[in-house]
Design a protein around this motif. Structure first.
Motif, PDB file in Angstrom:
ATOM      1  N   GLY A 191       7.663  54.983  18.925  1.00  0.00           N
ATOM      2  CA  GLY A 191       6.411  54.989  18.192  1.00  0.00           C
ATOM      3  C   GLY A 191       5.555  53.765  18.408  1.00  0.00           C
ATOM      4  N   THR A 192       6.156  52.565  18.352  1.00  0.00           N
ATOM      5  CA  THR A 192       5.364  51.353  18.541  1.00  0.00           C
ATOM      6  C   THR A 192       4.730  51.321  19.915  1.00  0.00           C
ATOM      7  OG1 THR A 192       6.745  50.113  16.998  1.00  0.00           O
ATOM      8  CG2 THR A 192       5.443  48.840  18.554  1.00  0.00           C
ATOM      9  N   PHE A 193       5.468  51.750  20.924  1.00  0.00           N
ATOM     10  CA  PHE A 193       4.927  51.721  22.285  1.00  0.00           C
ATOM     11  C   PHE A 193       3.794  52.737  22.444  1.00  0.00           C
ATOM     12  CE2 PHE A 193       9.559  50.604  23.522  1.00  0.00           C
ATOM     13  CZ  PHE A 193       9.400  49.319  23.031  1.00  0.00           C
ATOM     14  N   GLU A 194       3.915  53.874  21.762  1.00  0.00           N
ATOM     15  CA  GLU A 194       2.824  54.852  21.794  1.00  0.00           C
ATOM     16  C   GLU A 194       1.600  54.297  21.082  1.00  0.00           C
ATOM     17  OE1 GLU A 194       1.837  59.509  20.579  1.00  0.00           O
ATOM     18  OE2 GLU A 194       3.915  58.783  20.588  1.00  0.00           O
ATOM     19  N   PHE A 195       1.798  53.690  19.916  1.00  0.00           N
ATOM     20  CA  PHE A 195       0.683  53.106  19.182  1.00  0.00           C
ATOM     21  C   PHE A 195      -0.036  52.051  20.016  1.00  0.00           C
ATOM     22  CE2 PHE A 195      -0.841  49.490  16.667  1.00  0.00           C
ATOM     23  CZ  PHE A 195      -1.842  50.103  15.922  1.00  0.00           C
ATOM     24  N   GLU A 196       0.715  51.163  20.650  1.00  0.00           N
ATOM     25  CA  GLU A 196       0.085  50.112  21.440  1.00  0.00           C
ATOM     26  C   GLU A 196      -0.689  50.700  22.618  1.00  0.00           C
ATOM     27  OE1 GLU A 196       2.795  46.950  22.370  1.00  0.00           O
ATOM     28  OE2 GLU A 196       3.339  46.637  20.271  1.00  0.00           O
ATOM     29  N   SER A 197      -0.139  51.727  23.247  1.00  0.00           N
ATOM     30  CA  SER A 197      -0.880  52.397  24.320  1.00  0.00           C
ATOM     31  C   SER A 197      -2.191  52.964  23.785  1.00  0.00           C
ATOM     32  CB  SER A 197      -0.036  53.528  24.919  1.00  0.00           C
ATOM     33  OG  SER A 197       1.159  53.048  25.495  1.00  0.00           O
ATOM     34  N   LEU A 198      -2.124  53.569  22.606  1.00  0.00           N
ATOM     35  CA  LEU A 198      -3.310  54.217  22.034  1.00  0.00           C
ATOM     36  C   LEU A 198      -4.366  53.206  21.593  1.00  0.00           C
ATOM     37  CD1 LEU A 198      -1.538  56.996  19.941  1.00  0.00           C
ATOM     38  CD2 LEU A 198      -3.044  57.366  21.915  1.00  0.00           C
ATOM     39  N   ILE A 199      -3.956  52.101  20.975  1.00  0.00           N
ATOM     40  CA  ILE A 199      -4.970  51.137  20.533  1.00  0.00           C
ATOM     41  C   ILE A 199      -5.729  50.576  21.725  1.00  0.00           C
ATOM     42  CG2 ILE A 199      -3.419  49.127  20.479  1.00  0.00           C
ATOM     43  CD1 ILE A 199      -4.933  48.108  18.053  1.00  0.00           C
ATOM     44  N   TRP A 200      -5.023  50.337  22.837  1.00  0.00           N
ATOM     45  CA  TRP A 200      -5.707  49.872  24.046  1.00  0.00           C
ATOM     46  C   TRP A 200      -6.597  50.969  24.611  1.00  0.00           C
ATOM     47  CZ3 TRP A 200      -0.234  47.999  25.523  1.00  0.00           C
ATOM     48  CH2 TRP A 200      -0.014  46.741  24.985  1.00  0.00           C
ATOM     49  N   GLN A 201      -6.148  52.217  24.558  1.00  0.00           N
ATOM     50  CA  GLN A 201      -6.973  53.325  25.042  1.00  0.00           C
ATOM     51  C   GLN A 201      -8.252  53.466  24.219  1.00  0.00           C
ATOM     52  OE1 GLN A 201      -5.008  57.075  25.535  1.00  0.00           O
ATOM     53  NE2 GLN A 201      -3.457  56.271  26.927  1.00  0.00           N
ATOM     54  N   PHE A 202      -8.182  53.161  22.929  1.00  0.00           N
ATOM     55  CA  PHE A 202      -9.357  53.238  22.071  1.00  0.00           C
ATOM     56  C   PHE A 202     -10.192  51.966  22.108  1.00  0.00           C
ATOM     57  CE2 PHE A 202      -6.853  56.577  19.713  1.00  0.00           C
ATOM     58  CZ  PHE A 202      -7.726  57.626  20.012  1.00  0.00           C
ATOM     59  N   GLY A 203      -9.829  51.026  22.981  1.00  0.00           N
ATOM     60  CA  GLY A 203     -10.637  49.833  23.193  1.00  0.00           C
ATOM     61  C   GLY A 203     -10.285  48.656  22.314  1.00  0.00           C
ATOM     62  N   GLY A 204      -9.158  48.712  21.616  1.00  0.00           N
ATOM     63  CA  GLY A 204      -8.774  47.623  20.737  1.00  0.00           C
ATOM     64  C   GLY A 204      -7.771  46.675  21.353  1.00  0.00           C
ATOM     65  N   GLU A 205      -7.414  45.646  20.592  1.00  0.00           N
ATOM     66  CA  GLU A 205      -6.418  44.662  21.005  1.00  0.00           C
ATOM     67  C   GLU A 205      -5.461  44.412  19.846  1.00  0.00           C
ATOM     68  OE1 GLU A 205      -5.976  43.441  23.931  1.00  0.00           O
ATOM     69  OE2 GLU A 205      -7.826  44.107  24.902  1.00  0.00           O
ATOM     70  N   LEU A 206      -4.263  43.986  20.151  1.00  0.00           N
ATOM     71  CA  LEU A 206      -3.290  43.685  19.114  1.00  0.00           C
ATOM     72  C   LEU A 206      -3.590  42.364  18.415  1.00  0.00           C
ATOM     73  CD1 LEU A 206      -0.034  44.704  21.032  1.00  0.00           C
ATOM     74  CD2 LEU A 206      -1.295  46.059  19.347  1.00  0.00           C
TER      75      LEU A 206
END
Length: 436
Positions: A212-227
């Protein structure tokens, strides 16, 4: 390949304050050694090089000793002694061992641990080593070389990368009359809806690090965000992009595409049991023998957002700054690193991609491991670990936010806001602990 992160609980932070002077290793023999050249030659006196790594048990029981034995057979003046141990044990033991002058001459660390070690002066400045061996960022996938750079100094040489991918149960997908693997949000949602129509929940989403965390991180970058912000003083995963990413995941449950409260590993088990069609998981699953006999395929993760991005981890070679470190051993260790990278094609059998471009571009790699193609295709836009001392403690708050949101305890915004507040406290503590 969960063993790569199993040590996170133990090794999330190395809180020892040690006083070791960082020093370089000259590439031209000016430090009393025989020197390191771009050809990977060591001409100094006979030495024994100690190598610590965490590939134990089922991780890589054969190829590591095989490669070490082959290296030793080819080098009369270098003997490498490998010391395998659990990753958590390395995190617990190595800082103290380095301070006492009893650490390894070379070791492998994960990308999110590098800055923690570097900030404590536990690693040698590797600028001279890298230059002597002829390495530049262009020798590795985009972005991964820089993960070995902390505070303007290069401390590491990349060894392997492990991107996330989409695993597809083709038999289950065919139940919905689908033959083409989805590549974007529209086709992915269409596939999930078609699967739902035939009684199949197409992607089982979970709130664990795997996956789940790896999917979330992939998605936030896909939506143009950063951690995090640029200098990693503030968590930014609660941004609009972060909320959009987590909402996408919670909507999978809300819309009936995923069951609620998926247990850890429940998604990959469901895929193998013909209960679901899709699983976002790492390249390490290509070596999973449970796939034998299953009609499956691997593909790049679908582009759900406006940008192509996918999570990947990485491992790196480092040169510990032992008290009284023998410079000849460090130079010999550098030769070992170059040789290992040059001869890393077989490393793919462990479920990791060799970081060296020259190895991955060898046609023999895909001839031997054809399932790696989609993961290799993703490397142009893969994103790697955040470089900051103690970052794994802050990262752990992301997983807690996912668990809260996917269980329905909190909204995505509330879950991420609460996690950000805790992460920011940790980042502030890290600045005090490791220096601003």
């Amino acid at each position: 390949m969960k063993k790569a992160w199993a040590r996170r609980a133990l090794g999330a932070s190395i809180a020892l304050a040690v006083g070791i002077t960082v020093s370089g290793c000259a590439s031209g023999g000016n430090n009393g050694g025989g020197g390191v050249s771009g050809d990977g030659e060591y001409t100094g006196p006979d030495v024994e090089v100690t190598f610590w790594h965490g590939w134990t048990g089922g991780a890589a029981p054969k190829i590591v000793p095989e490669l070490v034995d082959e290296f030793n057979a080819e080098h009369d003046n270098i003997t490498v002694k490998a010391v395998p141990q659990e990753w958590g044990d390395i995190a617990a033991k190595m800082p103290l061992a380095i301070k006492a002058g009893k650490g390894p001459d070379v070791a492998v660390l994960h990308g999110d641990d590098l800055a923690t070690y570097a900030a404590q002066n536990l690693l040698l400045n590797a600028d001279g080593i890298v230059e002597g061996l002829g390495y530049t960022a262009d020798d590795f996938p985009p972005g991964v070389y820089d993960k070995g750079n902390y505070d303007g100094v290069q401390y590491a040489v990349p060894w392997s990368v492990t991107p996330l991918g989409l695993y597809v149960n083709k038999e289950v997908l065919a139940q919905a009359g689908i033959t083409d693997i989805p590549t974007d949000q529209e086709s992915y949602l269409a596939a999930l809806e078609a699967l739902k129509d035939v009684g199949v929940q197409g992607e089982w989403v979970d709130g664990y690090v795997f996956t789940g965390t790896f999917e979330f991180e992939s998605l936030i970058w896909q939506f143009g965000g950063e951690l995090y912000n640029e200098d990693v003083t503030e968590a930014t995963f609660n941004s609009e992009a972060g909320v959009e990413a987590l909402t996408w995941m919670t909507d999978l449950v809300k819309d009936g595409y995923s069951p609620a409260n998926v247990a850890q590993d429940g998604n990959i088990k469901a895929l193998l049991a013909n209960k679901t069609a899709f699983n976002w998981n790492g390249v390490w699953q290509t070596t999973n023998e449970a796939f034998d006999g299953l009609d499956w395929a691997a593909a790049p993760v679908p582009q759900i957002g406006s940008e192509k991005a996918v999570w990947s981890s990485s491992t790196h070679w480092v040169f510990p700054s032992n008290k009284g470190q023998d410079e000849n051993k460090t130079e010999a260790a550098a030769v070992f690193v170059k040789w290992m990278n040059d001869n890393s094609l077989g490393w793919a059998e462990t479920g990791e991609l060799p970081a060296a471009n020259s190895v991955r571009e060898d046609p023999a790699l895909l001839e031997t491991y054809p399932n790696l193609q989609p993961f290799m295709d993703e490397l142009e836009y893969a994103r790697y670990e955040t470089v900051a001392p103690g970052i794994t403690e802050a990262n752990a708050q992301i997983q807690l936010a996912l668990a809260d949101a996917l269980s329905g305890k909190k909204t995505p915004q509330k879950a991420l806001d609460d996690a950000k507040a805790k992460a920011d406290q940790i980042l502030e503590q890290n600045r005090a602990k490791y220096g601003d």
